[in-house]
Design an enzyme around this catalytic site. Structure first.
Site, PDB file in Angstrom:
ATOM      1  N   CYS A  50      16.604  -0.077  -9.948  1.00  0.00           N
ATOM      2  CA  CYS A  50      17.985  -0.544 -10.051  1.00  0.00           C
ATOM      3  C   CYS A  50      18.509  -0.355 -11.467  1.00  0.00           C
ATOM      4  O   CYS A  50      17.871  -0.757 -12.437  1.00  0.00           O
ATOM      5  CB  CYS A  50      18.048  -2.017  -9.652  1.00  0.00           C
ATOM      6  SG  CYS A  50      19.671  -2.764  -9.918  1.00  0.00           S
ATOM      7  N   PHE A  51      19.684   0.228 -11.575  1.00  0.00           N
ATOM      8  CA  PHE A  51      20.199   0.529 -12.917  1.00  0.00           C
ATOM      9  C   PHE A  51      20.627  -0.697 -13.694  1.00  0.00           C
ATOM     10  O   PHE A  51      20.794  -0.644 -14.913  1.00  0.00           O
ATOM     11  CB  PHE A  51      21.328   1.562 -12.892  1.00  0.00           C
ATOM     12  CG  PHE A  51      22.377   1.424 -11.821  1.00  0.00           C
ATOM     13  CD1 PHE A  51      22.738   0.209 -11.277  1.00  0.00           C
ATOM     14  CD2 PHE A  51      23.029   2.566 -11.351  1.00  0.00           C
ATOM     15  CE1 PHE A  51      23.720   0.101 -10.306  1.00  0.00           C
ATOM     16  CE2 PHE A  51      24.013   2.482 -10.373  1.00  0.00           C
ATOM     17  CZ  PHE A  51      24.360   1.250  -9.844  1.00  0.00           C
TER      18      PHE A  51
END
Length: 224
Positions: A50-51
């Site tokens: 997940c960024f």
């Protein structure tokens, strides 16, 4: 997948100590980390789950002037959150890091990436998030970036720095597409969100604990 992960993280948070969510590994610096020929600002694009968390980590690294969440690996037409979430676009949730090479080297950024930002031994997933869009990847922009990335992976593999093989992919950067505005600075804006508390805040603490010389308290935000 991330919506399911948000619920799962909330449940897990009730029964699991905070630090169990992220285990950082103290790593040696890259043996090959030459100074750039010019002092111009540089960019590095990495993917590691997940960024939100990856962006949050690099926003706290000295010398990083900007870290933007986005997508890399696929076409412009599919560079949208809902579409990327299907896992069949070629995109990975990625972060474009802009940095001052006079204050932090590419080698130091790679060290943080492998040590703190994510687990490079997880194939096509990170923690609760599963799919190729969450793969571990470095999107190299030139031959020098590729050389440094490959040599550091070889160094870490030779040293058996991790209990399992590194699965990080080296991919040629075609283009980076910034994510939607509501994804930017997400960790900073939502520090109490269960997903952030369980999965990402420990990364910031690990950065501060393992690499205090390059940690900074005030994050480099995409929006002031």
């Amino acid at each position: 997948m991330k919506r399911v992960a948000l619920f799962a993280a909330a449940i897990a948070l009730l029964a699991t100590p905070l630090r169990a969510a992220e285990r950082a590994v103290s790593l040696p610096p890259p043996a090959y980390d030459p100074a750039p020929a010019t002092p111009d600002a540089r960019k590095l694009v990495v993917a590691g789950g997940c960024f939100w968390g990856v962006q949050g980590v690099f926003q706290h690294v000295k010398g990083v002037t900007r870290a933007v969440s986005g997508y890399a690996g696929g076409a412009k037409e599919t560079a949208h959150y809902e579409r990327v979430g299907r896992g069949d676009t070629g995109h990975a949730e990625s972060v474009e890091i802009t940095y001052d090479p006079g204050k932090v080297s590419l080698g130091e950024l790679l060290r943080v990436y492998f040590s703190v930002a994510h687990d490079p031994t997880q194939l096509d997933r990170q923690g609760p998030d599963v799919g190729t869009q969450y793969r571990s990847a470095i999107f190299v922009a030139d031959a020098e970036q590729e050389k440094m990335a490959r040599e550091y992976i070889a160094q870490l593999s030779s040293a058996k720095a991790f209990p399992s093989p590194i699965v990080t992919r080296i991919e040629r950067l075609g283009a980076f597409y910034p994510a939607e505005a509501y994804h930017q600075d997400y960790l900073v804006r939502h520090p109490d969100a269960p997903y952030i508390v369980f999965n990402d805040l420990p990364k910031i603490e690990n950065l501060k604990r393992l690499y205090p010389a390059i940690y900074r308290g005030a994050p480099a935000l995409t929006k002031n």
